[in-house]
Design a protein around this motif. Structure first.
Motif, PDB file in Angstrom:
ATOM      1  N   LEU A 151       0.824  -1.202   0.000  1.00 48.72           N
ATOM      2  CA  LEU A 151       0.000   0.000   0.000  1.00 48.72           C
ATOM      3  C   LEU A 151       0.859   1.253   0.000  1.00 48.72           C
ATOM      4  CD1 LEU A 151      -2.814  -1.000   2.531  1.00 48.72           C
ATOM      5  CD2 LEU A 151      -3.069  -0.621   0.070  1.00 48.72           C
ATOM      6  N   ARG A 152       2.032   1.159   0.634  1.00 49.10           N
ATOM      7  CA  ARG A 152       2.938   2.313   0.672  1.00 49.10           C
ATOM      8  C   ARG A 152       3.809   2.403  -0.572  1.00 49.10           C
ATOM      9  NH1 ARG A 152       4.025   0.299   5.838  1.00 49.10           N
ATOM     10  NH2 ARG A 152       6.112  -0.315   5.168  1.00 49.10           N
ATOM     11  N   LEU A 153       4.367   1.265  -0.989  1.00 46.99           N
ATOM     12  CA  LEU A 153       5.406   1.266  -2.017  1.00 46.99           C
ATOM     13  C   LEU A 153       4.973   0.672  -3.351  1.00 46.99           C
ATOM     14  CD1 LEU A 153       8.311   0.025   0.290  1.00 46.99           C
ATOM     15  CD2 LEU A 153       7.746   2.392  -0.303  1.00 46.99           C
ATOM     16  N   GLY A 154       3.809   0.035  -3.377  1.00 47.30           N
ATOM     17  CA  GLY A 154       3.390  -0.630  -4.597  1.00 47.30           C
ATOM     18  C   GLY A 154       4.142  -1.948  -4.795  1.00 47.30           C
ATOM     19  N   ILE A 155       3.896  -2.603  -5.916  1.00 49.70           N
ATOM     20  CA  ILE A 155       4.572  -3.860  -6.215  1.00 49.70           C
ATOM     21  C   ILE A 155       5.176  -3.797  -7.612  1.00 49.70           C
ATOM     22  CG2 ILE A 155       3.065  -5.232  -4.726  1.00 49.70           C
ATOM     23  CD1 ILE A 155       1.629  -6.196  -7.287  1.00 49.70           C
ATOM     24  N   SER A 156       6.240  -4.540  -7.804  1.00 48.97           N
ATOM     25  CA  SER A 156       6.895  -4.632  -9.108  1.00 48.97           C
ATOM     26  C   SER A 156       6.540  -5.963  -9.762  1.00 48.97           C
ATOM     27  CB  SER A 156       8.410  -4.528  -8.940  1.00 48.97           C
ATOM     28  OG  SER A 156       8.902  -5.648  -8.214  1.00 48.97           O
ATOM     29  N   ALA A 157       6.983  -6.131 -10.993  1.00 47.30           N
ATOM     30  CA  ALA A 157       6.763  -7.403 -11.673  1.00 47.30           C
ATOM     31  C   ALA A 157       7.481  -8.531 -10.949  1.00 47.30           C
ATOM     32  CB  ALA A 157       7.248  -7.306 -13.123  1.00 47.30           C
ATOM     33  N   SER A 158       8.636  -8.233 -10.369  1.00 45.98           N
ATOM     34  CA  SER A 158       9.386  -9.258  -9.633  1.00 45.98           C
ATOM     35  C   SER A 158       8.632  -9.684  -8.374  1.00 45.98           C
ATOM     36  CB  SER A 158      10.771  -8.723  -9.251  1.00 45.98           C
ATOM     37  OG  SER A 158      11.549  -8.480 -10.407  1.00 45.98           O
TER      38      SER A 158
END
Length: 228
Positions: A151-158
């Motif tokens: 929620l704070r940093l988001g997510i990457s494809a990894s």
């Protein structure tokens, strides 16, 4: 590579030279090569010589039988280019062309096989199990993006790849698909591409300043307010 493999196959099948008998060392080298080819993949690959007019049909079935084991170990989905490399490696010197691979995949629709060819909107082609469910994948992605850190940093494809058990390139395709469904929002910065849960759907145009937030908005406010 196909031509090189064909030359290797012809050399393996060729008998001793009429003018120079094969030495024990040469015979041992051939045997070692044959043993290695058998150890890495398909013992009796379908070829145009053995299958004739039924070549693509038999190749299609052999490919389906071969790739389903890899799908089980790869989250139910493999990029077509990766499948092509795996299949050719397993065939030893009997390499197939990209065109033969595409034809073999294309006729899966005519047969009762557990796999299928899929093309994402981006143009990326993959092989996946017929039992694969996008809804199940989206549910797993949604459970990932509502974690406090996400929620704070988001997510990457990894990040998504680790959760889904697939390659990052394929995980990105699922994230983009989830975005198109309105489940995610993207952020592009110097740190790269990251995805966040779509909070806009929690806000209604007739109530821009609600007295009480939804559970999702409350979770986001709680997560982001802890940042120092």
């Amino acid at each position: 590579m196909v031509l090189l493999a064909e030359k290797m196959r012809v050399k393996l099948l060729a008998g001793p030279s009429a003018t120079n008998a094969s030495t024990d060392e040469e015979m041992g080298s051939k045997q070692d090569m044959q043993d290695w080819l058998l150890s890495v993949g398909i013992v009796s690959p379908v070829t145009k010589e053995t299958a004739g007019a039924l070549y693509h049909q038999q190749l299609s079935r052999q490919l389906a039988d071969f790739i389903k084991g890899h799908l089980e170990r790869s989250g139910g989905m493999v990029a077509l280019i990766d499948a092509y490399c795996l299949f050719n490696r397993a065939r030893g010197t009997e390499l197939i062309s990209p065109e033969d691979m595409l034809q073999a995949c294309a006729i899966w629709e005519k047969y009762d096989v557990p796999v299928m060819l899929r093309k994402f909107d981006s143009g990326v082609k993959v092989i996946q199990n017929k039992t694969h469910s996008d809804e199940e994948v989206f549910a797993r992605i949604e459970s990932l993006v509502v974690r406090p850190d996400a929620l704070r940093l988001g997510i990457s494809a990894s990040d998504a790849a680790r959760t889904l058990g697939i390659a990052p390139a394929l995980a990105k395709e699922h994230l983009v698909a989830a975005e198109s469904r309105g489940l995610l929002c993207r952020d592009v910065s110097h740190e790269g591409l990251r995805f966040y849960v779509n909070l806009f759907k929690e806000v209604h145009s007739n109530d821009l300043h609600p007295e009480k937030y939804s559970k999702m908005l409350e979770a986001w406010v709680s997560a982001t307010s802890t940042v120092h």
